[in-house]
Design an enzyme around this catalytic site. Structure first.
Site, PDB file in Angstrom:
ATOM      1  N   PRO A  91      62.575  16.640   9.051  1.00 16.11           N
ATOM      2  CA  PRO A  91      62.568  15.423   8.229  1.00 16.11           C
ATOM      3  C   PRO A  91      61.162  14.926   7.912  1.00 16.11           C
ATOM      4  O   PRO A  91      60.224  15.145   8.691  1.00 16.11           O
ATOM      5  CB  PRO A  91      63.279  14.373   9.112  1.00 16.11           C
ATOM      6  CG  PRO A  91      63.787  15.102  10.317  1.00 16.11           C
ATOM      7  CD  PRO A  91      62.954  16.347  10.441  1.00 16.11           C
ATOM      8  N   LEU A 114      62.172  16.118  29.825  1.00 18.35           N
ATOM      9  CA  LEU A 114      61.559  17.283  29.158  1.00 18.35           C
ATOM     10  C   LEU A 114      60.650  18.064  30.089  1.00 18.35           C
ATOM     11  O   LEU A 114      60.492  19.277  29.948  1.00 18.35           O
ATOM     12  CB  LEU A 114      60.752  16.821  27.940  1.00 18.35           C
ATOM     13  CG  LEU A 114      61.568  16.255  26.765  1.00 18.35           C
ATOM     14  CD1 LEU A 114      60.635  15.661  25.712  1.00 18.35           C
ATOM     15  CD2 LEU A 114      62.433  17.345  26.148  1.00 18.35           C
ATOM     16  N   VAL A 121      61.287   8.966   8.633  1.00 18.42           N
ATOM     17  CA  VAL A 121      62.682   8.537   8.661  1.00 18.42           C
ATOM     18  C   VAL A 121      62.742   7.012   8.685  1.00 18.42           C
ATOM     19  O   VAL A 121      62.091   6.368   9.517  1.00 18.42           O
ATOM     20  CB  VAL A 121      63.398   9.108   9.903  1.00 18.42           C
ATOM     21  CG1 VAL A 121      64.858   8.677   9.920  1.00 18.42           C
ATOM     22  CG2 VAL A 121      63.298  10.636   9.923  1.00 18.42           C
ATOM     23  N   ALA A 146      68.781  10.210  17.189  1.00 14.62           N
ATOM     24  CA  ALA A 146      69.884  10.743  17.998  1.00 14.62           C
ATOM     25  C   ALA A 146      71.070   9.786  18.029  1.00 14.62           C
ATOM     26  O   ALA A 146      72.221  10.219  18.106  1.00 14.62           O
ATOM     27  CB  ALA A 146      69.395  11.029  19.409  1.00 14.62           C
ATOM     28  N   LYS A 184      54.540  18.755  17.026  1.00 16.32           N
ATOM     29  CA  LYS A 184      55.763  19.229  16.375  1.00 16.32           C
ATOM     30  C   LYS A 184      55.609  20.676  15.915  1.00 16.32           C
ATOM     31  O   LYS A 184      56.543  21.473  16.015  1.00 16.32           O
ATOM     32  CB  LYS A 184      56.126  18.328  15.184  1.00 16.32           C
ATOM     33  CG  LYS A 184      56.442  16.895  15.547  1.00 16.32           C
ATOM     34  CD  LYS A 184      57.560  16.779  16.576  1.00 16.32           C
ATOM     35  CE  LYS A 184      58.929  17.112  16.027  1.00 16.32           C
ATOM     36  NZ  LYS A 184      59.978  16.997  17.079  1.00 16.32           N
ATOM     37  N   PHE A 219      53.875   9.722   1.236  1.00 18.09           N
ATOM     38  CA  PHE A 219      54.565  10.565   2.205  1.00 18.09           C
ATOM     39  C   PHE A 219      56.023  10.731   1.788  1.00 18.09           C
ATOM     40  O   PHE A 219      56.524   9.984   0.936  1.00 18.09           O
ATOM     41  CB  PHE A 219      54.445  10.005   3.627  1.00 18.09           C
ATOM     42  CG  PHE A 219      54.660   8.525   3.745  1.00 18.09           C
ATOM     43  CD1 PHE A 219      55.895   8.020   4.065  1.00 18.09           C
ATOM     44  CD2 PHE A 219      53.610   7.633   3.511  1.00 18.09           C
ATOM     45  CE1 PHE A 219      56.102   6.649   4.160  1.00 18.09           C
ATOM     46  CE2 PHE A 219      53.807   6.264   3.610  1.00 18.09           C
ATOM     47  CZ  PHE A 219      55.055   5.773   3.932  1.00 18.09           C
TER      48      PHE A 219
HETATM   49  P1  NAP Z   1      62.669   8.027  19.397  1.00 16.49           P
HETATM   50  O1  NAP Z   1      63.631   6.960  19.096  1.00 16.49           O
HETATM   51  O2  NAP Z   1      61.426   7.643  20.113  1.00 16.49           O
HETATM   52  O3  NAP Z   1      63.395   9.192  20.175  1.00 16.49           O
HETATM   53  C1  NAP Z   1      62.686  10.133  20.930  1.00 16.49           C
HETATM   54  C2  NAP Z   1      63.506  10.470  22.137  1.00 16.49           C
HETATM   55  O4  NAP Z   1      62.781  11.424  22.926  1.00 16.49           O
HETATM   56  C3  NAP Z   1      63.783   9.264  23.006  1.00 16.49           C
HETATM   57  O5  NAP Z   1      65.176   9.140  23.141  1.00 16.49           O
HETATM   58  C4  NAP Z   1      63.131   9.603  24.334  1.00 16.49           C
HETATM   59  O6  NAP Z   1      63.969   9.311  25.426  1.00 16.49           O
HETATM   60  C5  NAP Z   1      62.998  11.102  24.257  1.00 16.49           C
HETATM   61  N1  NAP Z   1      61.902  11.536  25.104  1.00 16.49           N
HETATM   62  C6  NAP Z   1      60.586  11.318  24.950  1.00 16.49           C
HETATM   63  N2  NAP Z   1      59.904  11.844  25.968  1.00 16.49           N
HETATM   64  C7  NAP Z   1      60.834  12.407  26.804  1.00 16.49           C
HETATM   65  C8  NAP Z   1      60.765  13.101  28.028  1.00 16.49           C
HETATM   66  N3  NAP Z   1      59.608  13.346  28.654  1.00 16.49           N
HETATM   67  N4  NAP Z   1      61.930  13.544  28.568  1.00 16.49           N
HETATM   68  C9  NAP Z   1      63.129  13.315  27.976  1.00 16.49           C
HETATM   69  N5  NAP Z   1      63.236  12.645  26.819  1.00 16.49           N
HETATM   70  C10 NAP Z   1      62.100  12.202  26.252  1.00 16.49           C
HETATM   71  O7  NAP Z   1      62.171   8.750  18.062  1.00 16.49           O
HETATM   72  P2  NAP Z   1      62.956   9.351  16.816  1.00 16.49           P
HETATM   73  O8  NAP Z   1      62.268   8.847  15.627  1.00 16.49           O
HETATM   74  O9  NAP Z   1      64.419   9.161  16.944  1.00 16.49           O
HETATM   75  O10 NAP Z   1      62.610  10.891  16.969  1.00 16.49           O
HETATM   76  C11 NAP Z   1      63.562  11.860  17.379  1.00 16.49           C
HETATM   77  C12 NAP Z   1      63.075  13.235  16.981  1.00 16.49           C
HETATM   78  O11 NAP Z   1      62.914  13.293  15.577  1.00 16.49           O
HETATM   79  C13 NAP Z   1      61.725  13.621  17.580  1.00 16.49           C
HETATM   80  O12 NAP Z   1      61.768  15.000  17.879  1.00 16.49           O
HETATM   81  C14 NAP Z   1      60.763  13.358  16.430  1.00 16.49           C
HETATM   82  O13 NAP Z   1      59.593  14.140  16.531  1.00 16.49           O
HETATM   83  C15 NAP Z   1      61.618  13.781  15.261  1.00 16.49           C
HETATM   84  N6  NAP Z   1      61.215  13.228  13.962  1.00 16.49           N
HETATM   85  C16 NAP Z   1      61.187  11.875  13.775  1.00 16.49           C
HETATM   86  C17 NAP Z   1      60.819  11.376  12.529  1.00 16.49           C
HETATM   87  C18 NAP Z   1      60.787   9.902  12.246  1.00 16.49           C
HETATM   88  O14 NAP Z   1      60.245   9.487  11.207  1.00 16.49           O
HETATM   89  N7  NAP Z   1      61.367   9.057  13.107  1.00 16.49           N
HETATM   90  C19 NAP Z   1      60.474  12.251  11.498  1.00 16.49           C
HETATM   91  C20 NAP Z   1      60.531  13.615  11.720  1.00 16.49           C
HETATM   92  C21 NAP Z   1      60.914  14.103  12.962  1.00 16.49           C
HETATM   93  P3  NAP Z   1      63.825   8.058  26.393  1.00 16.49           P
HETATM   94  O15 NAP Z   1      64.812   7.068  25.931  1.00 16.49           O
HETATM   95  O16 NAP Z   1      64.150   8.593  27.711  1.00 16.49           O
HETATM   96  O17 NAP Z   1      62.412   7.552  26.277  1.00 16.49           O
END
Ligand code: NAP
Length: 355
Positions: free
Chosen positions: A196, A69, A199, A21, A172, A233
């Site tokens: 994705p 959430l 990442v 994000a 997911k 992967f």
């Molecule tokens: P990340 O840095 O951990 O981001 C996840 C975000 O979700 C955090 O900002 C966290 O906010 C928020 N979150 C978690 N639980 C929450 C809750 N109960 N209420 C509100 N917010 C909550 O991970 P990311 O890698 O950027 O992942 C972002 C998205 O991409 C996710 O949907 C993940 O499944 C998807 N994704 C990631 C990858 C990868 O390899 N990184 C690959 C495919 C898809 P807080 O700061 O408040 O904790």
């Protein structure tokens, strides 16, 4: 909808403090859009200071909102006046929890429902982009051979994960299914999902707990020095993932699912690229661990069970990324993604500098 670089829009981004994000918010602000960023705790400077610093240098405007959430009404305030909603928030943790349902599945599914029900209540929203994952496309690498296909495409759905086997993947899958079910019950807003692979790439925040960050550190900090399983992967640069979110949001014809994978690679392949750039002083793994002892290693792409090893180690994987390219994504070279990510891990002190 207009192109990402035209008429300013108001865009809500959930989970704005996250790894992916952060780049989405930066791209939106750099393009002059107004971003309604939701975080669990806007008063926690550690998770939002980088966003405020980016906003200070960008033509766009950043507004922070508090939302969780699990709190059904908490997204309404942030969504007011938004044209587009980007829902990225979801827990991305692979191990270390007691209940997969409480840690992963419930926030992923209920969160998606809460965000989309708020979209139904907010008439200004015309398009929703959901950050899904290839985890909603497949569960284990062995699924590909079973499918009889040469590569996974957007037509495929994960049919093999559950709360007990690959629970993150299941969270997911269940969340994306929920999103499409809610979307199908109305006609006012359209939707696209970004799916994705793993990442990698530099992070704008060192507060993220994303499993992406630790996954690359493991390869370079010695935890895997004695060898890695033959695990393949799909990988993609975090900046390309962010770009895909904007393209899907602003391209008039964008809809449906978009796999975001640059290429597939093995863990030894990643180690080879990093060793070539950073040198032999770092304990990048050189050996392929035999399948039988691979289960004894720490978590890699998930909790390492015998079942996980059997269904993933030694199995090839391949993705069809043509839809994302047609959308306009131009994948940056994988070597740049990996070396820039590892360099940042060194600079941030996540991995000790050597040599
Ligand atoms: P990340 O840095 O951990 O981001 C996840 C975000 O979700 C955090 O900002 C966290 O906010 C928020 N979150 C978690 N639980 C929450 C809750 N109960 N209420 C509100 N917010 C909550 O991970 P990311 O890698 O950027 O992942 C972002 C998205 O991409 C996710 O949907 C993940 O499944 C998807 N994704 C990631 C990858 C990868 O390899 N990184 C690959 C495919 C898809 P807080 O700061 O408040 O904790």
């Amino acid at each position: 909808m207009t192109s990402p670089d035209q008429s300013p829009a108001t865009v809500m981004v959930t989970g704005a403090s996250g790894y992916i994000a952060g780049w989405i918010v930066k791209d939106l602000l750099d393009a002059g859009h107004t971003v309604h960023a939701t975080v669990r705790n806007p008063d926690n400077a550690g998770s939002v200071a980088h966003l405020q610093a980016i906003a200070a240098q960008a033509p766009g405007t950043l507004k922070l909102f508090k939302a969780d959430l699990l709190d059904a009404q908490s997204f309404d305030a942030a969504m007011q006046g938004c044209d587009i909603v980007m829902h990225t928030a979801s827990p991305f943790v692979l191990t270390g929890f007691k209940s997969a349902h409480e840690a992963l599945v419930r926030p992923a599914v209920e969160g998606t429902r809460h965000v989309l029900e708020a979209v139904n209540r907010n008439a200004s929203v015309k398009r929703v982009i959901v950050t899904s994952s290839v985890a909603a496309i497949y569960g284990d690498n062995a699924d590909l051979a079973r499918s009889g296909k040469a590569a996974f495409s957007e037509d495929d759905w994960n049919t093999t994960s559950s709360e007990t086997h690959n629970p993150y993947q299941y969270s997911k899958l269940a969340a994306e299914r929920e999103a499409w079910a809610i979307h199908s019950q109305q006609e006012r807003w359209d939707m696209a999902t970004i799916n994705p692979g793993m990442v990698y790439g530099p992070s704008l925040t060192n507060a993220s707990k994303s499993a992406s960050i630790d996954a690359l550190c493991q390869i370079g900090d010695g935890r895997l020095r004695t060898g890695v399983p033959d695990l393949r992967f799909g990988v993609v640069d975090v900046r390309d993932v962010a770009r895909a979110h904007l393209l899907a949001a602003f391209s008039p014809d964008a809809s449906g699912r978009y796999i975001l994978v640059n290429q597939d690679i093995s863990m030894l392949g990643i180690a080879r690229i990093l060793r070539g750039h950073f040198g032999k002083a770092y304990p990048f793994p050189r050996l392929r661990a035999p399948k039988l002892i691979a289960w004894a290693f720490g978590p890699l792409m998930g909790p390492v069970t015998r079942q996980f090893i059997r269904l993933n180690v030694g199995h090839k994987i391949r993705f069809d990324n043509r839809r994302s390219k047609a959308l306009g994504v131009q994948y940056r070279p994988l070597a740049d993604t990996l070396t820039e990510h590892f360099q940042q891990a060194l600079d941030d002190g996540l991995v000790r500098k050597r040599g």
